[in-house]
Design a protein around this motif. Structure first.
Motif, PDB file in Angstrom:
ATOM      1  N   THR A 133     -39.051 -19.436  -2.789  1.00 12.62           N
ATOM      2  CA  THR A 133     -38.015 -19.376  -1.753  1.00 12.62           C
ATOM      3  C   THR A 133     -37.742 -20.762  -1.188  1.00 12.62           C
ATOM      4  O   THR A 133     -36.580 -21.157  -1.002  1.00 12.62           O
ATOM      5  N   THR A 134     -38.803 -21.513  -0.929  1.00 16.20           N
ATOM      6  CA  THR A 134     -38.652 -22.871  -0.389  1.00 16.20           C
ATOM      7  C   THR A 134     -37.909 -23.772  -1.358  1.00 16.20           C
ATOM      8  O   THR A 134     -36.997 -24.524  -0.966  1.00 16.20           O
ATOM      9  N   ILE A 136     -35.837 -22.862  -3.733  1.00 23.40           N
ATOM     10  CA  ILE A 136     -34.440 -22.421  -3.799  1.00 23.40           C
ATOM     11  C   ILE A 136     -33.679 -22.898  -2.566  1.00 23.40           C
ATOM     12  O   ILE A 136     -32.559 -23.413  -2.656  1.00 23.40           O
ATOM     13  N   SER A 137     -34.282 -22.732  -1.386  1.00 19.83           N
ATOM     14  CA  SER A 137     -33.634 -23.164  -0.137  1.00 19.83           C
ATOM     15  C   SER A 137     -33.357 -24.663  -0.152  1.00 19.83           C
ATOM     16  O   SER A 137     -32.282 -25.115   0.274  1.00 19.83           O
ATOM     17  N   VAL A 140     -30.400 -25.272  -2.363  1.00 20.41           N
ATOM     18  CA  VAL A 140     -29.138 -24.878  -1.710  1.00 20.41           C
ATOM     19  C   VAL A 140     -28.716 -25.964  -0.723  1.00 20.41           C
ATOM     20  O   VAL A 140     -27.551 -26.374  -0.675  1.00 20.41           O
ATOM     21  N   CYS A 147     -26.777 -19.949  -3.436  1.00 23.81           N
ATOM     22  CA  CYS A 147     -27.532 -18.710  -3.261  1.00 23.81           C
ATOM     23  C   CYS A 147     -27.512 -18.320  -1.784  1.00 23.81           C
ATOM     24  O   CYS A 147     -28.095 -19.029  -0.951  1.00 23.81           O
ATOM     25  N   ASP A 149     -29.020 -15.835  -0.395  1.00 20.68           N
ATOM     26  CA  ASP A 149     -30.263 -15.163   0.019  1.00 20.68           C
ATOM     27  C   ASP A 149     -31.448 -15.693  -0.799  1.00 20.68           C
ATOM     28  O   ASP A 149     -31.907 -15.030  -1.732  1.00 20.68           O
ATOM     29  N   PRO A 150     -31.963 -16.883  -0.458  1.00 22.76           N
ATOM     30  CA  PRO A 150     -33.074 -17.452  -1.239  1.00 22.76           C
ATOM     31  C   PRO A 150     -34.305 -16.556  -1.321  1.00 22.76           C
ATOM     32  O   PRO A 150     -34.918 -16.438  -2.391  1.00 22.76           O
ATOM     33  N   ALA A 154     -35.766 -15.033  -4.773  1.00 19.75           N
ATOM     34  CA  ALA A 154     -37.147 -15.292  -5.204  1.00 19.75           C
ATOM     35  C   ALA A 154     -37.849 -13.995  -5.588  1.00 19.75           C
ATOM     36  O   ALA A 154     -38.550 -13.924  -6.600  1.00 19.75           O
ATOM     37  N   GLU A 191     -28.885 -15.932 -10.470  1.00 19.04           N
ATOM     38  CA  GLU A 191     -29.217 -15.888  -9.040  1.00 19.04           C
ATOM     39  C   GLU A 191     -28.799 -17.172  -8.322  1.00 19.04           C
ATOM     40  O   GLU A 191     -28.453 -17.141  -7.141  1.00 19.04           O
ATOM     41  N   LEU A 192     -28.826 -18.300  -9.039  1.00 19.45           N
ATOM     42  CA  LEU A 192     -28.630 -19.598  -8.378  1.00 19.45           C
ATOM     43  C   LEU A 192     -27.345 -20.301  -8.801  1.00 19.45           C
ATOM     44  O   LEU A 192     -27.147 -21.473  -8.492  1.00 19.45           O
TER      45      LEU A 192
END
Length: 200
Positions: A133-134, A136-137, A140, A147, A149-150, A154, A191-192
């Motif tokens: 999640t981190t 991905i965030s 972003v 994304c 909704d990271p 995830a 997703e990304l």
């Protein structure tokens, strides 16, 4: 025995216990099996662990710590988010670590009945999702990923990896490692908002 020698012996026993668990399964591993594989007396195994249950729980925790150390090496690096993501996908999928995945599948099953194992397996599962999640965030924020909704992404990426990894590890020749890698890459890319080739 000096304290350092005891620590080295304990580490060796835990590594051996992990090897035995992979071969025999958690339910079928006996302290005698670990002692024999380590070339020590069963009394020494009980000296360190007191019970079989404690031995199995500590061996599983040891395996978790090894996986977390590899994960930390990726997440604490100065690499950009896309590079970290690629490395995390390689680290998590069973292509390079089939023995580790056998232990994890066994551990998940035993966690239904053993609270200590459930706590340990949950620790690693949640860390993977939090760290993913981190990453991905961060991607972003830097404009590398799209994304909304990271955290959800995830969880979905991990769910696909878990499901495919179980199929690969348990059911021989149902899917190939190449298929698993391609499908994980495809799901992650969707997703990304990436091109799958960016995850090669």
């Amino acid at each position: 025995m000096t304290r350092r020698a005891a620590e080295i012996r304990l580490d060796a026993l835990l590594r051996t216990a992990c090897d035995v668990i992979v071969q025999r399964g958690l339910a079928n591993t006996r302290t005698a099996d670990v002692a024999q594989a380590a070339g020590v007396s069963q009394a020494l195994v009980f000296y360190h662990f007191a019970t079989k249950e404690r031995l199995l729980a500590q061996a599983f925790a040891y395996a978790v710590e090894q996986d977390l150390a590899r994960l930390d090496a990726v997440t604490r690096s100065n690499a950009p988010p896309l590079t970290k993501l690629r490395r995390m996908l390689r680290l998590y999928t069973p292509a390079g670590r089939p023995m580790s995945w056998s232990m994890w599948i066994d551990g998940w099953a035993e966690s239904l009945r053993t609270p200590d194992l459930e706590k340990v397996s949950r620790k690693l599962d949640l860390r993977w999702r939090q760290d993913l999640t981190t990453v991905i965030s961060d991607g972003v924020r830097e404009g590398v990923f799209e994304c909304p909704d990271p955290a959800g992404a995830a969880w979905r990426i991990n769910a696909v990896m878990d499901g495919l990894a179980v199929q690969l590890a348990v059911h021989e020749r149902v899917i190939s490692r190449r298929q698993l890698t391609e499908w994980v890459r495809l799901v992650t890319a969707r997703e990304l908002a990436l091109d799958p080739t960016q995850l090669d």
